[in-house]
Write an enzyme that holds these catalytic residues in place. Structure first.
Site, mmCIF file in Angstrom:
data_model
loop_
_atom_site.group_PDB
_atom_site.id
_atom_site.type_symbol
_atom_site.label_atom_id
_atom_site.label_comp_id
_atom_site.label_asym_id
_atom_site.label_seq_id
_atom_site.Cartn_x
_atom_site.Cartn_y
_atom_site.Cartn_z
ATOM 1 N N SER A 59 0.791 -1.231 0.000
ATOM 2 C CA SER A 59 0.000 0.000 0.000
ATOM 3 C C SER A 59 0.825 1.284 0.000
ATOM 4 O O SER A 59 0.247 2.375 -0.105
ATOM 5 C CB SER A 59 -0.959 0.014 1.189
ATOM 6 O OG SER A 59 -2.047 -0.850 0.942
ATOM 7 N N LYS A 62 0.000 3.416 -2.944
ATOM 8 C CA LYS A 62 -1.128 4.347 -3.012
ATOM 9 C C LYS A 62 -0.688 5.796 -3.184
ATOM 10 O O LYS A 62 -1.268 6.541 -3.979
ATOM 11 C CB LYS A 62 -1.994 4.204 -1.757
ATOM 12 C CG LYS A 62 -2.807 2.917 -1.697
ATOM 13 C CD LYS A 62 -3.644 2.860 -0.438
ATOM 14 C CE LYS A 62 -4.642 1.708 -0.488
ATOM 15 N NZ LYS A 62 -4.015 0.376 -0.516
ATOM 16 N N TYR A 171 -10.627 2.427 5.117
ATOM 17 C CA TYR A 171 -9.532 2.061 4.228
ATOM 18 C C TYR A 171 -9.975 0.929 3.323
ATOM 19 O O TYR A 171 -10.553 -0.059 3.799
ATOM 20 C CB TYR A 171 -8.351 1.634 5.093
ATOM 21 C CG TYR A 171 -7.039 1.543 4.386
ATOM 22 C CD1 TYR A 171 -6.529 2.623 3.674
ATOM 23 C CD2 TYR A 171 -6.284 0.376 4.451
ATOM 24 C CE1 TYR A 171 -5.299 2.544 3.040
ATOM 25 C CE2 TYR A 171 -5.059 0.290 3.831
ATOM 26 C CZ TYR A 171 -4.569 1.371 3.130
ATOM 27 O OH TYR A 171 -3.353 1.285 2.499
#
Length: 388
Positions: A59, A62, A171
């Protein structure tokens, strides 16, 4: 350089608390505050960790995808607040999951009251969740037979929202849709776009979705923490011929590469004479965007993948267009307005625009929010601030 950080990370690796670790911190102008590599890439082999070891950064992808989207906002090809369903058919008529039929187990859906926007996706307020932190998402995928997001199959994105856009922070797979928006607006695959518009200009030669032979030779292996605390090497690799390039978690990379990305942000969108974003865009990218909505504790639904997770429990946290934002000073020394996040395999980073410092610490351990990995991260960050 900090001998305290050296000692802490070396002892953790030598004691088998972590398999291996790379940590790197610097200021915006490139002054190295710390660099260290300890332990092994693979507990079943002899190759040592080195600063150029390649990790699945999950992640941490991101923030990079978010920057790409903001480049296209600057160009007028994307709009932060227009309904994205005009560009992405999957978001044209979003549905909200309200529960499951008690008799059949079938999901109950209704039309969303508001459209999904790019801003909502970037701030994780659009309504999408992750199956490993939201039991209802997992139940929905099981009932419908949809693949999980880590398969990088397009059908994995056919999920309903968990709530109406703008109602709260959660999330989830939001940034995977951001990656799709980048592709639709640019006319290029996310892989091509990031390589040409972000990685090559920044000199991030070791970052990408598809491993090169050189990267594979330096790849750290994944390790699973058992209930007894031991670490076992396991086979894990993101799809190398994915159905879509996963903007929310598909990248592999190195600590030096990611630190260059963070320094670009600290520098207001420019690094070594290369500008990727305007200063005003970076200010928007790094300020809290969620108002009174707060980042909340992530509670595990799949303990083999993640523990419960929250950075700095008890302190208020919001979300920018790319990062978690600390709304109060943290005990490590991070300022109010400090930014950071992580990747599922215990990779972590932060950047502090107030004190002009950024750091990256990478390991390859499941489940996420591993206690010993978090201890290493906290010791590293605290040590960097003490050295300042």
């Amino acid at each position: 350089m900090s001998p305290t950080i050296d000692t802490t990370l070396r002892q953790a690796a030598e004691a088998g608390e972590i398999p291996g670790v790379v940590a790197l911190a610097a200021t915006a102008d490139g002054r190295v505050l710390y660099q260290g590599a300890f332990g092994r890439r693979d507990l079943s082999a002899d190759a040592p960790m080195t600063p150029d070891t390649v990790f699945w950064i999950a992640s941490m992808t991101k923030a990079v995808t978010s920057l790409a989207a903001l480049q296209l906002v600057e160009q007028g090809k994307l709009d932060l607040d227009a309904p994205l369903g005009r560009l992405l058919p999957l978001l044209a008529a979003p549905q909200v999951l309200e529960g499951f039929d008690p008799d059949t187990g079938a999901p109950r859906l209704r039309p969303a009251r508001r459209p999904v926007t790019l801003r909502a996706l970037l701030t994780h307020t659009a309504g999408f969740g992750y199956f490993f932190w939201n039991e209802a998402v997992g139940r929905y995928t099981q009932h419908t037979g949809l693949p999980s997001i880590v398969t990088c199959q397009d059908d994995a994105l056919r999920l309903p929202l968990c709530f109406d856009p703008g109602e709260r922070w959660e999330y989830g797979i939001n940034t995977d849709f951001v990656g799709k928006a980048v592709e639709a607006a640019s006319g290029r695959s996310l892989d091509d776009y990031l390589r040409e518009k972000v990685f090559r200009p920044l000199g991030m030669e070791d970052t990408g979705f598809v491993l090169t032979p050189s990267q594979r030779a330096r790849l750290a292996r994944m390790h699973q923490r058992g209930e007894d605390g031991t670490l076992t090497p396991i086979d894990f690799e993101m799809p190398q011929q994915p159905g879509f390039f996963m903007g929310g978690g598909g990248l592999y990379g190195t600590a030096p590469d990611y630190l260059r990305f963070l320094r670009l942000v600290l520098n207001g969108g420019e690094l070594d004479g290369v500008r990727l974003l305007r200063p005003e865009t970076v200010r928007e990218m790094t300020r809290n965007q969620t108002g009174e909505l707060r980042v909340t504790r992530l509670r595990t639904a799949i303990p083999s993948l993640t523990n419960d997770a929250e950075f700095f429990p008890g302190l208020p946290k919001g979300w920018s267009l790319a990062f978690q934002v600390n709304l109060a000073p943290a005990p490590t020394g991070r300022s109010a307005g400090g930014l950071g996040w992580a990747g599922l395999a215990n990779t972590y980073f932060w950047l502090d625009p107030v004190k002009d410092v950024a750091g990256v610490i990478l390991m390859q351990i499941l489940p996420f929010a591993d206690a010993r990995a978090l201890d290493a991260f906290a010791a590293f960050e605290t040590g960097v601030y003490e050295a300042l």
